[in-house]
Design a protein around this motif. Structure first.
Motif, mmCIF file in Angstrom:
data_model
loop_
_atom_site.group_PDB
_atom_site.id
_atom_site.type_symbol
_atom_site.label_atom_id
_atom_site.label_comp_id
_atom_site.label_asym_id
_atom_site.label_seq_id
_atom_site.Cartn_x
_atom_site.Cartn_y
_atom_site.Cartn_z
ATOM 1 N N GLY A 176 20.706 39.302 7.702
ATOM 2 C CA GLY A 176 20.433 40.591 8.420
ATOM 3 C C GLY A 176 19.770 41.587 7.344
ATOM 4 O O GLY A 176 18.622 42.161 7.650
ATOM 5 N N THR A 177 20.325 41.526 6.181
ATOM 6 C CA THR A 177 19.574 42.510 5.117
ATOM 7 C C THR A 177 18.125 42.183 4.836
ATOM 8 O O THR A 177 17.341 42.855 4.581
ATOM 9 N N LEU A 178 18.132 41.027 4.476
ATOM 10 C CA LEU A 178 16.742 40.186 4.308
ATOM 11 C C LEU A 178 15.892 40.586 5.372
ATOM 12 O O LEU A 178 14.694 40.789 5.088
ATOM 13 N N GLN A 179 16.204 40.293 6.644
ATOM 14 C CA GLN A 179 15.499 40.657 7.916
ATOM 15 C C GLN A 179 14.649 41.876 7.738
ATOM 16 O O GLN A 179 13.749 42.272 8.183
ATOM 17 N N ASP A 180 15.886 42.844 7.539
ATOM 18 C CA ASP A 180 15.492 44.305 7.567
ATOM 19 C C ASP A 180 14.453 44.487 6.440
ATOM 20 O O ASP A 180 13.357 45.344 6.639
ATOM 21 N N CYS A 186 6.787 44.468 5.667
ATOM 22 C CA CYS A 186 5.555 43.966 6.531
ATOM 23 C C CYS A 186 4.965 45.512 7.137
ATOM 24 O O CYS A 186 4.015 45.562 7.103
ATOM 25 N N LEU A 187 5.883 46.217 7.597
ATOM 26 C CA LEU A 187 5.574 47.352 8.199
ATOM 27 C C LEU A 187 4.834 48.395 7.385
ATOM 28 O O LEU A 187 3.654 48.799 7.741
ATOM 29 N N GLU A 188 5.322 48.584 6.105
ATOM 30 C CA GLU A 188 4.677 49.361 5.168
ATOM 31 C C GLU A 188 3.421 48.889 4.704
ATOM 32 O O GLU A 188 2.484 49.573 4.390
ATOM 33 N N GLU A 202 16.553 36.708 15.660
ATOM 34 C CA GLU A 202 15.780 36.866 14.507
ATOM 35 C C GLU A 202 14.305 37.330 14.884
ATOM 36 O O GLU A 202 13.558 38.089 14.502
ATOM 37 N N ALA A 203 13.771 36.436 15.856
ATOM 38 C CA ALA A 203 12.312 36.450 16.365
ATOM 39 C C ALA A 203 12.063 37.752 17.086
ATOM 40 O O ALA A 203 11.203 38.275 16.887
ATOM 41 N N GLY A 234 15.787 48.919 15.751
ATOM 42 C CA GLY A 234 16.542 48.549 14.744
ATOM 43 C C GLY A 234 17.275 47.531 14.868
ATOM 44 O O GLY A 234 17.653 47.000 16.078
ATOM 45 N N ARG A 235 17.933 46.594 13.896
ATOM 46 C CA ARG A 235 18.574 45.599 14.052
ATOM 47 C C ARG A 235 19.688 45.767 14.728
ATOM 48 O O ARG A 235 20.458 44.884 15.625
#
Ligand SMILES: Nc1ncnc2c1ncn2[C@@H]1O[C@H](COP(=O)(O)OP(=O)(O)OP(=O)(O)O)[C@@H](O)[C@H]1O
Ligand SMILES: [Mg+2]
Lengths: 308, 279
Positions: A176-180, A186-188, A202-203, A234-235
């Motif tokens: 979860g934290t790594l997905q965040d 990627c957004l930045e 995840e997808a 948000g996740r």
């Protein structure tokens, strides 16, 4: 139509079979992505996801067809396309800093040590490993190793990030934290990313487009699911979004039943114009890719000429 | 009663060694005068016969002689009487030289074999045939072509230490994890840099293991080779002392060969530990 940043055109991959015949993992596969998009591939084990990613990375060559990135057919591997490996693939005899610095010196060969170190340090900080620079991979947890892999991939400021099930070996919390972190980065940076996953959530969380592949051998890209959830999702409250279950059910349905029967039941599938699906709208909208709708109903005509 | 394993092992070792010395001493001690012997025969046979003394020297004889050797290891009284240190020095120098040449040849060639399936397949029949040849079988050929006994011995050391290094290097290089190679490929690292930054560190433990086997074999072979070519070296020393019927010196030489062999092995073991990485 927007310019395609990545365009996989009619690729096939065949392996010599045991009995002299060839086995075709997939053929006539078309797939495209725009700049800054996050694409996820989902499909059953053995359908050829890794093969597609390796071809995109340049680690493997297609038997037919070509891959075009940023207007140029790719020729082997490139520093523009960074790979995050499932098994992290850190060099165990180097420290965290050494691993990232190895990538940095590979890209900028004439940088002096101080500059390389400072640059590597920036990316180690970015993935939250400040303080562990001088540890060796064997002294890190699985999640930390994967962070180093991410830092290494990002440090060469690639145009595309390719990820083969990067988090599948991690526990749910670390994942979860790594997905965040991956999503934030990627957004930045407006990074274009292509990722393989087995995890539907995840997808849904990460991807703008989800590519659904049918079972192999002879796998096809069955449909492209556009993620209808807002960009600022948000996740934690993902599953509260009104469209979440429609989207999730659609993907799970595909994996559970349609991925097996797809090639047998859908006879007019045009690999060049894969249907784009946007679940959760008033009803399921199945639309062919804009501008090609006439061709789509004539599968026989749509067969592209293959170049090798 | 909580002594460490190491301490207890040391105690057992010392006890075993003491027992060995004791049995050795008892077995070789004199058994008293032997009757029924003509004086001429007794004179001929010396103490062995008259005092029932065994021909085998006891631990005390060996200890005394060893002390003598250790007091002046480097004396040189002509071709047949040199200090133990000098003889060992000759042997170590020959092993070092032959081994060094083998390293120079085996490691680059092993890299080539490990990296290129073509070369690997092409050289395989030669290696398969050459590897099982006893290194001493080369000696006549070496003596005939080189015409120098000392260089021939070095050649024999070279030929026997080349194989384990070559095969281990080739295996280590070929077995480097695909994912590490792929990392180098995605970073567009060139062949030479890849060989030094990925393949060499990854294969180093395997290569060093081969080098360790090689030094062991080289030290085994040098004794035999020097017995054949003669002149100098610990192997020649053993043979020479056998001809002098000095069993004491032979035993001391055997002990020295064992100690030097152990030291050589320990040096390589230390290098191996240095390049081994935890995964
Ligand atoms: N070297 C090879 N020789 C023969 N067949 C191969 C080889 N590599 C892969 N394949 C075949 O190609 C197919 C696709 O493999 P691939 O690794 O791309 O699957 P995948 O979708 O990534 O599976 P997973 O989800 O388990 O990682 C498999 O059926 C596999 O048997
Ligand atoms: Mg895979």
């Amino acid at each position: 139509m927007t310019d395609k940043f990545i365009s996989i055109e009619a690729i096939a991959r065949r392996y010599p079979g045991a009995d002299g015949k060839e086995t075709t993992v997939f053929e006539n596969l078309w797939l495209s992505m725009n700049r800054g998009e996050f694409g996820c591939v989902i499909g059953h084990s053995g359908c050829g996801k890794t093969t597609v990613l390796n071809i995109l990375a340049g680690l493997d060559q297609p038997s037919e067809g070509a891959v075009i990135v940023d207007g140029q057919a790719i020729e082997g591997t490139s520093l523009d396309r960074a790979v995050i490996f499932q098994s992290h693939a850190l060099l165990p005899w180097r420290t965290v800093l050494g691993n990232v610095a190895y990538a940095v010196t590979s890209k900028w060969r004439n940088w002096d040590r101080a500059k390389v170190k400072a640059h590597a340090q920036t990316f180690i900080d970015l993935v939250g490993l400040t303080g562990s620079e001088h540890k060796r991979p064997s002294e890190l947890s699985g999640g930390m190793k994967q962070r180093v892999g991410i830092a290494r991939a990002l440090s060469i400021t690639p145009k595309i990030m390719l990820m083969d099930e990067p988090f599948s070996a991690l526990d749910a919390l670390t994942r979860g934290t790594l997905q965040d972190e991956v999503r934030r980065i990627c957004l930045e940076t407006g990074q274009t990313a292509f990722m393989i996953t087995h995890d539907v959530d995840e997808a849904i969380y990460l991807a703008d487009k989800i590519f659904l592949m049918t079972n192999g051998p002879g796998a096809v890209l069955a449909e492209i699911v556009e993620n209808p959830l807002p960009k600022d999702r948000g996740r934690i409250d993902l599953h509260r979004h009104p469209l979440y279950y429609a989207l999730r059910n659609h993907i799970v349905d595909f994996l559970v039943s349609r991925s097996k029967t797809f090639t047998a039941t859908v006879t007019d599938h045009d690999p060049r114009n894969v249907p784009i699906v946007r679940p959760g709208k008033p009803e399921l909208v199945v639309a062919a890719e804009a501008g090609n709708s006439i061709q789509a109903s004539w599968p026989g005509l749509a067969r592209p000429s293959t170049s090798s | 009663m909580n002594f460490s394993l190491r301490f207890r092992a040391a105690v057992v070792s010392i006890v075993l060694f003491a027992a060995f010395l004791g049995i050795w001493h008892l077995a070789t001690r004199g058994t008293g005068a032997v009757a029924n012997m003509t004086p001429e025969y007794a004179k001929l046979m010396g103490l062995t016969a008259t005092a029932g003394k065994s021909a085998m020297p006891g631990p005390l004889d060996v200890g005394a002689k060893l002390w003598e050797h250790l007091k002046q290891p480097f004396y040189d009284n002509g071709p047949n009487d040199k200090g133990l240190g000098i003889q060992l020095g000759y042997s170590i120098a020959r092993v070092g030289l032959g081994y060094f040449l083998a390293v120079i040849v085996a490691i680059p060639l092993g890299f080539l074999i490990g990296m290129s399936p073509l070369i690997s397949k092409a050289l395989d029949p030669f290696i398969q045939v050459l590897k099982p040849i006893s290194p001493l079988a080369w000696m006549p050929l070496a003596l005939y072509t080189i015409k120098d006994s000392s260089i021939s011995a070095i050649f024999v050391i070279f030929i026997c230490s080349v194989w384990p290094m070559l095969l281990n290097t080739a295996f280590g290089v070929a077995a480097v994890r695909k994912e590490w190679i792929n990392v180098a490929r995605t970073l567009e690292v060139g062949t030479i840099r890849r060989a030094f930054t990925v393949i060499l560190p990854a294969a180093a433990p395997t290569i060093l293991t081969g080098m360790r086997i090689s030094i062991g074999i080289a030290w085994l072979v040098i004794v035999a080779a020097e017995m054949l070519v003669g002149g100098t070296g610990i192997g020649y020393f053993v043979w020479n002392e056998w001809n002098n019927l000095s069993i004491t010196n032979v035993i001391i030489a055997i002990l020295m060969i064992g100690i030097v062999g152990m030291l050589l092995d320990q040096i390589l073991a230390r290098f191996t530990r240095m390049v081994t990485f935890p995964e």
